[in-house]
Structures are given as C-alpha cells and as structure tokens.
Design a protein around this motif. Structure first.
Motif, PDB file in Angstrom:
ATOM      1  N   LYS A  26     -19.562 -19.859  65.063  1.00 39.22           N
ATOM      2  CA  LYS A  26     -20.278 -20.849  64.269  1.00 39.22           C
ATOM      3  C   LYS A  26     -20.676 -20.235  62.928  1.00 39.22           C
ATOM      4  O   LYS A  26     -20.936 -19.034  62.831  1.00 39.22           O
ATOM      5  N   LEU A  27     -20.740 -21.084  61.918  1.00 41.42           N
ATOM      6  CA  LEU A  27     -21.050 -20.601  60.572  1.00 41.42           C
ATOM      7  C   LEU A  27     -22.391 -19.875  60.549  1.00 41.42           C
ATOM      8  O   LEU A  27     -22.518 -18.820  59.916  1.00 41.42           O
ATOM      9  N   ALA A  28     -23.386 -20.405  61.254  1.00 48.79           N
ATOM     10  CA  ALA A  28     -24.707 -19.761  61.271  1.00 48.79           C
ATOM     11  C   ALA A  28     -24.621 -18.366  61.882  1.00 48.79           C
ATOM     12  O   ALA A  28     -25.258 -17.418  61.401  1.00 48.79           O
ATOM     13  N   ASP A  29     -23.822 -18.223  62.936  1.00 48.80           N
ATOM     14  CA  ASP A  29     -23.642 -16.907  63.555  1.00 48.80           C
ATOM     15  C   ASP A  29     -22.934 -15.958  62.595  1.00 48.80           C
ATOM     16  O   ASP A  29     -23.260 -14.776  62.518  1.00 48.80           O
ATOM     17  N   HIS A  30     -21.946 -16.488  61.881  1.00 50.99           N
ATOM     18  CA  HIS A  30     -21.208 -15.657  60.915  1.00 50.99           C
ATOM     19  C   HIS A  30     -22.138 -15.159  59.819  1.00 50.99           C
ATOM     20  O   HIS A  30     -22.117 -13.979  59.459  1.00 50.99           O
ATOM     21  N   LEU A  31     -22.956 -16.058  59.287  1.00 55.97           N
ATOM     22  CA  LEU A  31     -23.860 -15.675  58.203  1.00 55.97           C
ATOM     23  C   LEU A  31     -24.923 -14.706  58.690  1.00 55.97           C
ATOM     24  O   LEU A  31     -25.477 -13.932  57.909  1.00 55.97           O
ATOM     25  N   GLY A  32     -25.225 -14.761  60.004  1.00 56.92           N
ATOM     26  CA  GLY A  32     -26.223 -13.848  60.567  1.00 56.92           C
ATOM     27  C   GLY A  32     -25.686 -12.453  60.830  1.00 56.92           C
ATOM     28  O   GLY A  32     -26.464 -11.533  61.114  1.00 56.92           O
ATOM     29  N   LEU A  33     -24.373 -12.293  60.756  1.00 60.52           N
ATOM     30  CA  LEU A  33     -23.782 -10.977  60.984  1.00 60.52           C
ATOM     31  C   LEU A  33     -23.979 -10.098  59.757  1.00 60.52           C
ATOM     32  O   LEU A  33     -23.846 -10.551  58.623  1.00 60.52           O
ATOM     33  N   SER A  34     -24.266  -8.849  59.996  1.00 60.21           N
ATOM     34  CA  SER A  34     -24.376  -7.921  58.875  1.00 60.21           C
ATOM     35  C   SER A  34     -22.973  -7.591  58.364  1.00 60.21           C
ATOM     36  O   SER A  34     -21.985  -7.722  59.091  1.00 60.21           O
ATOM     37  N   PRO A  35     -22.857  -7.167  57.116  1.00 57.00           N
ATOM     38  CA  PRO A  35     -21.541  -6.766  56.587  1.00 57.00           C
ATOM     39  C   PRO A  35     -20.875  -5.700  57.443  1.00 57.00           C
ATOM     40  O   PRO A  35     -19.648  -5.649  57.536  1.00 57.00           O
ATOM     41  N   ARG A  36     -21.678  -4.850  58.090  1.00 54.22           N
ATOM     42  CA  ARG A  36     -21.117  -3.791  58.930  1.00 54.22           C
ATOM     43  C   ARG A  36     -20.299  -4.393  60.074  1.00 54.22           C
ATOM     44  O   ARG A  36     -19.197  -3.928  60.385  1.00 54.22           O
ATOM     45  N   LEU A  37     -20.819  -5.454  60.699  1.00 52.01           N
ATOM     46  CA  LEU A  37     -20.133  -6.047  61.838  1.00 52.01           C
ATOM     47  C   LEU A  37     -18.873  -6.801  61.427  1.00 52.01           C
ATOM     48  O   LEU A  37     -18.003  -7.046  62.252  1.00 52.01           O
ATOM     49  N   ARG A  38     -18.778  -7.164  60.171  1.00 51.45           N
ATOM     50  CA  ARG A  38     -17.609  -7.911  59.714  1.00 51.45           C
ATOM     51  C   ARG A  38     -16.538  -7.004  59.129  1.00 51.45           C
ATOM     52  O   ARG A  38     -15.524  -7.480  58.627  1.00 51.45           O
ATOM     53  N   SER A  39     -16.762  -5.700  59.199  1.00 50.04           N
ATOM     54  CA  SER A  39     -15.804  -4.773  58.592  1.00 50.04           C
ATOM     55  C   SER A  39     -14.606  -4.523  59.510  1.00 50.04           C
ATOM     56  O   SER A  39     -14.676  -4.700  60.725  1.00 50.04           O
ATOM     57  N   ASP A  40     -13.526  -4.094  58.900  1.00 42.70           N
ATOM     58  CA  ASP A  40     -12.311  -3.790  59.653  1.00 42.70           C
ATOM     59  C   ASP A  40     -12.535  -2.594  60.585  1.00 42.70           C
ATOM     60  O   ASP A  40     -12.021  -2.563  61.702  1.00 42.70           O
ATOM     61  N   LEU A  41     -13.331  -1.630  60.141  1.00 39.90           N
ATOM     62  CA  LEU A  41     -13.608  -0.465  60.979  1.00 39.90           C
ATOM     63  C   LEU A  41     -14.352  -0.870  62.249  1.00 39.90           C
ATOM     64  O   LEU A  41     -14.037  -0.381  63.342  1.00 39.90           O
ATOM     65  N   THR A  42     -15.312  -1.776  62.127  1.00 40.23           N
ATOM     66  CA  THR A  42     -16.047  -2.245  63.305  1.00 40.23           C
ATOM     67  C   THR A  42     -15.103  -2.905  64.297  1.00 40.23           C
ATOM     68  O   THR A  42     -15.189  -2.667  65.504  1.00 40.23           O
ATOM     69  N   ARG A  43     -14.208  -3.735  63.800  1.00 38.71           N
ATOM     70  CA  ARG A  43     -13.256  -4.392  64.701  1.00 38.71           C
ATOM     71  C   ARG A  43     -12.407  -3.373  65.442  1.00 38.71           C
ATOM     72  O   ARG A  43     -12.192  -3.484  66.656  1.00 38.71           O
ATOM     73  N   LYS A  44     -11.947  -2.346  64.731  1.00 41.72           N
ATOM     74  CA  LYS A  44     -11.117  -1.330  65.369  1.00 41.72           C
ATOM     75  C   LYS A  44     -11.904  -0.552  66.424  1.00 41.72           C
ATOM     76  O   LYS A  44     -11.379  -0.214  67.487  1.00 41.72           O
ATOM     77  N   ILE A  45     -13.172  -0.268  66.131  1.00 42.86           N
ATOM     78  CA  ILE A  45     -14.007   0.451  67.105  1.00 42.86           C
ATOM     79  C   ILE A  45     -14.235  -0.412  68.337  1.00 42.86           C
ATOM     80  O   ILE A  45     -14.132   0.061  69.479  1.00 42.86           O
ATOM     81  N   LEU A  46     -14.538  -1.679  68.133  1.00 43.85           N
ATOM     82  CA  LEU A  46     -14.768  -2.590  69.260  1.00 43.85           C
ATOM     83  C   LEU A  46     -13.511  -2.717  70.125  1.00 43.85           C
ATOM     84  O   LEU A  46     -13.604  -2.779  71.360  1.00 43.85           O
ATOM     85  N   GLU A  47     -12.356  -2.757  69.488  1.00 45.67           N
ATOM     86  CA  GLU A  47     -11.101  -2.838  70.247  1.00 45.67           C
ATOM     87  C   GLU A  47     -10.923  -1.611  71.130  1.00 45.67           C
ATOM     88  O   GLU A  47     -10.479  -1.713  72.280  1.00 45.67           O
ATOM     89  N   ARG A  48     -11.294  -0.442  70.630  1.00 42.69           N
ATOM     90  CA  ARG A  48     -11.145   0.791  71.404  1.00 42.69           C
ATOM     91  C   ARG A  48     -12.202   0.897  72.510  1.00 42.69           C
ATOM     92  O   ARG A  48     -11.922   1.412  73.589  1.00 42.69           O
ATOM     93  N   LEU A  49     -13.369   0.378  72.229  1.00 44.89           N
ATOM     94  CA  LEU A  49     -14.392   0.344  73.279  1.00 44.89           C
ATOM     95  C   LEU A  49     -13.931  -0.552  74.423  1.00 44.89           C
ATOM     96  O   LEU A  49     -14.077  -0.206  75.599  1.00 44.89           O
ATOM     97  N   ARG A  50     -13.393  -1.690  74.085  1.00 44.22           N
ATOM     98  CA  ARG A  50     -12.935  -2.611  75.128  1.00 44.22           C
ATOM     99  C   ARG A  50     -11.754  -2.037  75.907  1.00 44.22           C
ATOM    100  O   ARG A  50     -11.628  -2.254  77.118  1.00 44.22           O
ATOM    101  N   ALA A  51     -10.894  -1.295  75.213  1.00 50.04           N
ATOM    102  CA  ALA A  51      -9.730  -0.708  75.879  1.00 50.04           C
ATOM    103  C   ALA A  51     -10.102   0.484  76.750  1.00 50.04           C
ATOM    104  O   ALA A  51      -9.257   0.999  77.493  1.00 50.04           O
ATOM    105  N   GLY A  52     -11.368   0.941  76.658  1.00 49.32           N
ATOM    106  CA  GLY A  52     -11.807   2.052  77.491  1.00 49.32           C
ATOM    107  C   GLY A  52     -11.404   3.407  76.975  1.00 49.32           C
ATOM    108  O   GLY A  52     -11.397   4.390  77.738  1.00 49.32           O
ATOM    109  N   HIS A  53     -11.086   3.516  75.695  1.00 45.53           N
ATOM    110  CA  HIS A  53     -10.724   4.812  75.130  1.00 45.53           C
ATOM    111  C   HIS A  53     -11.937   5.742  75.130  1.00 45.53           C
ATOM    112  O   HIS A  53     -13.062   5.315  74.871  1.00 45.53           O
ATOM    113  N   THR A  54     -11.697   6.991  75.393  1.00 50.59           N
ATOM    114  CA  THR A  54     -12.776   7.964  75.285  1.00 50.59           C
ATOM    115  C   THR A  54     -13.132   8.152  73.816  1.00 50.59           C
ATOM    116  O   THR A  54     -12.337   7.851  72.925  1.00 50.59           O
ATOM    117  N   ASP A  55     -14.331   8.675  73.574  1.00 53.41           N
ATOM    118  CA  ASP A  55     -14.788   8.823  72.196  1.00 53.41           C
ATOM    119  C   ASP A  55     -13.882   9.737  71.384  1.00 53.41           C
ATOM    120  O   ASP A  55     -13.576   9.454  70.215  1.00 53.41           O
TER     121      ASP A  55
END
Length: 257
Positions: A183-212
C-alpha cells in the motif's frame, strides 16, 4: 484467442500447491497471450494503434475514449513520470466515486506523482507500489485496455486492445502483480534504507538461509558490515528475529512470497 488451463490438484498435490501452480500457469499463459496480442495489433492498420508517445494529442484522445465511459472498474499501472502518467492522473480526477480504481506504481512513479495521487478522490481508490518490472497499462471494466510497449524512447507505442481474451489476460497479469504490491501508505512509511537494493539483497540471503560469512562474501562486504546492516534492517522492520524480519519484508512487498 483462447487458452486451455488444466485444473490444479493432479498427482496428489495439496490444494494450496495446486492453487499456486494453477495461478503461476495462468499468469505465464497470460503474459504470452499479451505479447502475442500486442504483436498482432502492431501488424494491423494504424487505426488500431493509440499513439506514438511523441503524438501527445493522439495518446490523450485514446485515453479519453477508453477511460471516459468507465462504469465499474479501472486498473492502471504506471512505471515512470511522463506523458502517460500525467494524462492518466488527470483523467482519474473525472472518474465517479462508484468506480473502483486501482493504481499500481513503481517506486519512481509513486514518488514523482505523489502530489497528484493525494489529490485523487479516495472513495474507491487504492494505490499500491511494486518493485517488480511493470508495463504501463490501463484496463477498463474488463472490456478494453491500452498497453504501452516495453522500454522507453521515442519509438515506444501504445496499443488499444479490445479482444476479450487479451483484456482478461491483462487483468490476470495486473492482479498477480497487484497482490504482491504494498500500500502507498506503507511504502511512504518505509525508510530509504529499506527501499535500497542492498537491503533487498540482504533480505533475499536471509530468507535463503545463507550464513553471515557466505552472504557477506556474496555481497563483497566485510562480515562486520553485513551484520551491522542486518541489525539495522531488523530494527527498521521492528523485528525480534531474522524469521520475523522475513515475514515483515513479505508483508511490505520488499520480498515476493
């Protein structure tokens, strides 16, 4: 143009798995149908084409003819600021409160059009933001549509589609992407950090169960830097665990289900 879809549930798969497979197959067939329909319309006489984007008057006329008579539902996908988004947003101000309007935007389009979106009547309007690749499209009452060809530039075309099967395919494709948008309100409530490409890549690796250490190496950052990013992401998501962070990321549309 018709398509036959086998019912889900074969080979003893669960109802949920069958539904997911059925939906995926439907969307894939819808995508193929859209591509073939657009290709077919491009080969037909020019009066089937709405406009080249450089012909502002012709594009505007096509949108007016399509959106003007809307009675029940209107679905719009916008990918970036420009002639298409500007004219669609202007026409949306004329749509009656009885019409259910869904506007799906890329983050770029949402942020560029925020002021215009906020001025739209909210009676039956819902706006969502999607990180997925979109194609600019308008679908009206399930009976007609306008599709912009993929990519930008002066050679981009807009095609009016009246074929019932093709319009239904567009609706299915739109619905699949819409269901994963935030939702637009949820999007606007996200910080720029959460909308970054690096955050997406980190979240993908967390979900995949990769070790740190493996994830840090994949992203070419130090282990300490990676763990700092993870801690900051969890704090932004108000998550107490990495699993909870993943759930919240899906809820907010930062990750696909």
């Amino acid at each position: 143009m018709n398509t036959v879809i086998d019912p889900p549930g074969a080979n003893g798969e669960s109802l949920q798995e069958g539904h997911a497979a059925h939906l995926e197959q439907t969307l894939l067939q819808a995508h193929a149908l859209i591509e073939s329909t657009v290709s077919l319309y491009r080969r037909q006489p020019v009066d089937h084409l709405a406009a080249d984007p450089t012909d502002v008057a012709l594009l505007d006329s096509a949108l007016v003819q399509l959106i003007g008579p809307v009675r029940h539902s209107l679905s719009v996908a916008m990918t970036r600021p420009g002639d298409f988004s500007d004219r669609v947003l202007r026409l949306l101000t004329r749509v009656g409160p009885e019409v259910a309007v869904r506007v799906l935007c890329t983050p770029e389009a949402a942020e560029a059009s925020l002021a215009s979106l906020r001025r739209l009547p909210e009676t039956r309007l819902e706006v969502r933001v999607s990180e997925r690749e979109l194609r600019e499209v308008v679908v009206v009452d399930g009976a007609g549509a306008l599709v912009r060809s993929a990519g930008g530039g002066d050679g981009q075309q807009a095609t009016v589609v009246n074929d019932a099967a093709a319009v239904r395919a567009l609706e299915l494709l739109f619905a699949g992407t819409w269901s994963r948008g935030r939702k637009l309100a949820d999007h606007l409530g996200l910080s720029p950090r959460l909308r970054s490409d690096l955050t997406r890549k980190i979240l993908e690796r967390l979900r995949a169960g990769h070790t740190d250490d493996v994830a840090a190496r994949d992203l070419s950052v130090s282990l300490r830097t990676y763990r700092r990013h993870v801690a900051e992401i969890m704090r932004e998501l108000d998550a107490n665990s990495r699993f909870q962070a993943g759930v919240r990321a899906v809820e907010l549309g930062l990750l696909a289900e």
